[in-house]
Write an enzyme that holds these catalytic residues in place. Sequence first.
Site, PDB file in Angstrom:
ATOM      1  N   LEU A  72      -2.877   4.639  -1.837  1.00 54.75           N
ATOM      2  CA  LEU A  72      -3.731   5.408  -0.938  1.00 54.75           C
ATOM      3  C   LEU A  72      -3.332   6.879  -1.005  1.00 54.75           C
ATOM      4  CD1 LEU A  72      -5.809   5.696   1.384  1.00 54.75           C
ATOM      5  CD2 LEU A  72      -3.935   5.213   2.977  1.00 54.75           C
ATOM      6  N   ILE A 128       0.866  -1.194   0.000  1.00 53.44           N
ATOM      7  CA  ILE A 128       0.000   0.000   0.000  1.00 53.44           C
ATOM      8  C   ILE A 128       0.900   1.241   0.000  1.00 53.44           C
ATOM      9  CG2 ILE A 128      -1.872   1.237   1.156  1.00 53.44           C
ATOM     10  CD1 ILE A 128      -2.797  -1.305   2.386  1.00 53.44           C
ATOM     11  N   PRO A 129       1.404   1.635  -1.164  1.00 51.51           N
ATOM     12  CA  PRO A 129       2.253   2.840  -1.233  1.00 51.51           C
ATOM     13  C   PRO A 129       1.431   4.099  -0.961  1.00 51.51           C
ATOM     14  CG  PRO A 129       1.851   1.961  -3.433  1.00 51.51           C
ATOM     15  CD  PRO A 129       1.280   0.964  -2.475  1.00 51.51           C
ATOM     16  N   HIS A 130       2.060   5.084  -0.316  1.00 51.22           N
ATOM     17  CA  HIS A 130       1.401   6.358  -0.027  1.00 51.22           C
ATOM     18  C   HIS A 130       2.481   7.385   0.328  1.00 51.22           C
ATOM     19  CE1 HIS A 130       1.834   4.137   3.760  1.00 51.22           C
ATOM     20  NE2 HIS A 130       1.997   5.329   4.326  1.00 51.22           N
ATOM     21  N   ALA A 131       2.069   8.632   0.388  1.00 51.58           N
ATOM     22  CA  ALA A 131       2.970   9.719   0.799  1.00 51.58           C
ATOM     23  C   ALA A 131       2.139  10.728   1.578  1.00 51.58           C
ATOM     24  CB  ALA A 131       3.628  10.358  -0.423  1.00 51.58           C
TER      25      ALA A 131
END
Length: 688
Positions: free
Chosen positions: A638, A601-604
């Site tokens: 996300l 679940i990559p996000h920043a």
Amino acid sequence: MFLDERSANLLKLLQHSPISKMKELEAQTGLTRRQIQYGLNKANDWLQFQGYQPIQYKRETGYSFSGNIRDEELNVKLTKRNYIFSETDREKVFYLMILLSQEELSVYHFQSITGLSRNTVLKDLKRLKEKNRNIALKIEYSKQDGYVMKGESRLKRYIIEHLVHDVLNSPNSELILECIWGNQEKQISSIRLQLERIERKLGITFTDERLHELTYLFLCTDQLIGKGEELQSDQSWAPFVTTEEYKMVEEMTKTDAFQSVWSETENLYATLHLLSMNRTKDISPLKDDEVIQHLLQEIVEEFERLAFVHLHDKEQLCQQLYVHFKPAYHRLKYGLPQMNLMTERVQKVYPELHHLTKKSLWLLEKEIGRSVSEEEIAYFTIYFGGWLRKQGTTLDDRKRAIVVCPNGIGISNILIYTLRELFPDILFLDVLSVRDAADYRLSYDLVFSTVHMRTKATLFVVPPILEMQDKHKLRQQVMQELYGYTTDNVDVAALLKVISKYATIHEPDQLEKALQSNVYNHTPKVTQFSLKEAEKPVLEELLNLQTIQLQSHVSDWKEAIQVAAKPLVDLGTVEERYVEAMIKAIETNGPYVVITPGVAIPHARPEQGVRSLSMSLLKLDEPVDFAPNKPVRLIIVLAAVDNDSHLRALIQLTQLLNEPANIEEILQTADKSVLMEYVHKYSKEEAE
């Protein structure tokens, strides 16, 4: 002795009244204290050379002339013979000389007019040649013909129209007019008298500046015809031959006021400008021009709809607008330039009014087949603003709102129409996509959005289509936010007491019942609305067929993130830099986004390019390594806007992924609908 432009302007400024402080001079001239002092010194030298007393400064009166210098006396002495033209002024003078002069022009002619050296004149002409390359006109020189302007005749007229306006509105207009038309005062006076005769016959009155402009424009036309620069015929002008204006122009150009023989095309050109000049009076009845009348009424109604205001005495308003609208219609339809010195000020002081006026003029653009210029929009803004002020209605004290809806034009229009009806006291500026909202220029206080998004304004998240209960709930939320109370808190009995102080109530019981019904009917009580307390979206509101992708393979984990995020970039819910931020975060912190075998679940951070709360999913047939021994086939991007609006959907996603059997079946399927069944199931279960 010569006087430069800066010093001359200071003289003119002090000619009419003393100025008490240096700061006032700085504000009126835009010059620094040092520049003003230098300019005043130069002006004093010139005054003494001409036999006058210098400018004095006294604490009681400020900067002023000592002694009585009459305006006309100073103006006579302040002529081209003792004035140094600025570069901008010289440009206007040289352009007009080349365009209008019937004699062969040499460098000497330009030197004689301006008093400049040969080298300075040659530099000026070289600069003008460079400028002309951008407008398809060419300045050429030959010993036989001197300096001439080559190019299409209509373009030359267009340049002259702009030059005449600029010169007449220049601080040094009298000096420039003397240079170009100093020996043609009699003809100028005759043309003006002819135009005033036409005013009386047509029952119109041009504004002073437009009458002045028209006089010099017709003088230029007469000069151009005299040197053989005639216009080519334009079939779109043909209908004007039957107008009363054309007949009068034809009569006028045959009088002694004009030295050249005007063709039908030239008379039509003059007629068009006669029709397109602003006026302060026009007694021609509105009903005589049905096209303009109908269009004007539609524009007024569209403005009312967009601004959600009721304009009083609309018939009278249309009559007043007609005075401006008729010439504006002809200007726009036939591509005639209109300069408006107030445009920037109107845009700055009345940005919302200007914006809504611009939107209401789409009907005019549709009719004429071309866009309305900012200068014309500013004029309409002034009219609408003046009428609103006259009836005591202002837009300034209303809260300003935008509506953000990525669901397409149809739903967007329904939503903003509903919101305008629901909140007539709010000024709704635009309905925008998430992407457009991020770059919106106008200021606003409120955002009504169908998606969660990052904004410094007060945010209300609303369904795309509002049902009755949604309307009541939203009304309560907005009232609490704007006024600090909801309608359930209104004390009707106390309200009746206030009313009875200032009015006679004949049926108090009936009035109380009516107020109770109006205030409380079907309105659920809610507490103060804020983003954190708003209903958080469920998983299926974020993951759908548009944001889910199935793909066989990717080259590496970076491409996996780029592909997975593409639907969100395309929708405008995230910027490209958010994708880069996710990749950089993994490069810096390692593969922390792999939360369970096979799933990442990559996000920043929200401020790194998130425009609104969103989520996307990519399922791969072949795994991609996010790190050694960390193969991934399910990438879920996300994009959160804050700390908690995404939590409900994230909890549902976590519950779905906590079951290994769910992940296995999702990885095996090649059908998006199967994946959507899981999304729907877990959205429903948590909601229950």
